[in-house]
Write an enzyme that holds these catalytic residues in place. Structure first.
Site, PDB file in Angstrom:
ATOM      1  N   GLU A  27      -4.475  -3.173   0.709  1.00 14.76           N
ATOM      2  CA  GLU A  27      -4.638  -3.040  -0.725  1.00 14.76           C
ATOM      3  C   GLU A  27      -5.332  -4.220  -1.375  1.00 14.76           C
ATOM      4  O   GLU A  27      -5.733  -4.151  -2.525  1.00 14.76           O
ATOM      5  CB  GLU A  27      -3.266  -2.844  -1.404  1.00 14.76           C
ATOM      6  N   THR A  28      -5.458  -5.347  -0.706  1.00 13.27           N
ATOM      7  CA  THR A  28      -6.017  -6.564  -1.286  1.00 13.27           C
ATOM      8  C   THR A  28      -7.146  -7.092  -0.428  1.00 13.27           C
ATOM      9  O   THR A  28      -7.052  -7.095   0.795  1.00 13.27           O
ATOM     10  CB  THR A  28      -4.927  -7.645  -1.440  1.00 13.27           C
ATOM     11  N   THR A  29      -8.193  -7.561  -1.098  1.00 13.81           N
ATOM     12  CA  THR A  29      -9.347  -8.117  -0.409  1.00 13.81           C
ATOM     13  C   THR A  29      -9.694  -9.463  -1.014  1.00 13.81           C
ATOM     14  O   THR A  29      -9.686  -9.610  -2.242  1.00 13.81           O
ATOM     15  CB  THR A  29     -10.570  -7.182  -0.561  1.00 13.81           C
ATOM     16  N   SER A  64      -7.234  -6.493  -5.912  1.00 13.95           N
ATOM     17  CA  SER A  64      -6.084  -5.773  -5.379  1.00 13.95           C
ATOM     18  C   SER A  64      -5.781  -4.542  -6.215  1.00 13.95           C
ATOM     19  O   SER A  64      -5.889  -4.579  -7.436  1.00 13.95           O
ATOM     20  CB  SER A  64      -4.859  -6.684  -5.381  1.00 13.95           C
TER      21      SER A  64
END
Length: 195
Positions: A5-7, A24
Site C-alpha cells: 500500500e505504500t511506496t 500511501s
C-alpha cells in the site's frame, strides 16, 4: 503492515538536488474512492480516528488523524547528504530512526544501514490493534544482535522474532565517494540505480 500500500521514491541529481516522496493508500484499495478528475485513488487515513469522543484520537472537526507517513532528508555543510524513507505502516518512523542512527551516530555506510537487522515496537496507530489491546511487544529480526534482544528482555518487553523480511524496508540516495549512490535493502521489492 507487509502489504503493497505504500511506496517510497528517493531521487538525487548530479547537482545534489534531492527529494524523497512517500505515497500511501494505507490499506488495500485505500478508501475505495477514485477522483473523477485526476483518477487518483484516495487513501483511508481517516480510519485511524476513533468514534468514542473520550478517546485521545477521536474524530473532531479540524483535527488531523495520527499516521506514520514521512520520509527524510539529511543535510550537511555541502548540502543534501542522504534522502530516503521506508514503507511499512507503524514501522516506518522506527525504521527511519534506526537507519538515521546507524548513519549519523554509528557512522555506518548507507549499505550497512539499510541491510542491518531491525526492531519495531507494536501496536502503533491501527485502531483495531489499539482497541483490542493486543499488548505492546517488540517485533525483531531473527538476526538481531543478542545484546539488543537482551536489553529489551531486561526491560520486561515481550519479543516476537520474525524473518528479516518483516521489519520494514529502506531506500536511500545520497552522496558517495564516486558521485551519487543509491541503496535499498532486499526485505521487499525495491530497486537502487545510480548512474
Amino acid at each position: 503492515n507487509g502489504g503493497p500500500e505504500t511506496t517510497i521514491l528517493a531521487i538525487m541529481d548530479r547537482d545534489g538536488n534531492a527529494v524523497s516522496v512517500i505515497q500511501s493508500v494505507f490499506a488495500d484499495l485505500g478508501a475505495g474512492v477514485v477522483s473523477r478528475e485526476s483518477g487518483v485513488l484516495m487513501n483511508n487515513r481517516l480510519s485511524a480516528f476513533f468514534l468514542d469522543p473520550k478517546h485521545p484520537n477521536s474524530l473532531k472537526p479540524g483535527k488531523r488523524t495520527m499516521h506514520t507517513l514521512h520520509s527524510f532528508r539529511v543535510m550537511d555543510k555541502d548540502g543534501v547528504r542522504w534522502s530516503g524513507g521506508s514503507p511499512g505502516g507503524d514501522i516506518q518512523p522506527q525504521v527511519n530512526l534506526q537507519i538515521l542512527a546507524r548513519l549519523l551516530v554509528f557512522n555506518e555506510s548507507a549499505s550497512e544501514a539499510v541491510s542491518a537487522p531491525r526492531w519495531a515496537v507494536l501496536p502503533g496507530t491501527i485502531p483495531i490493534d489499539i482497541a483490542e489491546s493486543r499488548g505492546t511487544h517488540v517485533r525483531i529480526d531473527e538476526s538481531l544482535n543478542p545484546s539488543v534482544r537482551d536489553a529489551f528482555t531486561d526491560l520486561g518487553i515481550n519479543l516476537v522474532a520474525t524473518s528479516d523480511h518483516n521489519v520494514g524496508s529502506a531506500k536511500i540516495v545520497g552522496r558517495a565517494a564516486n558521485g551519487i549512490g543509491a541503496w535499498c535493502d532486499r526485505r521487499r521489492d525495491s530497486l537502487a540505480d545510480a548512474r
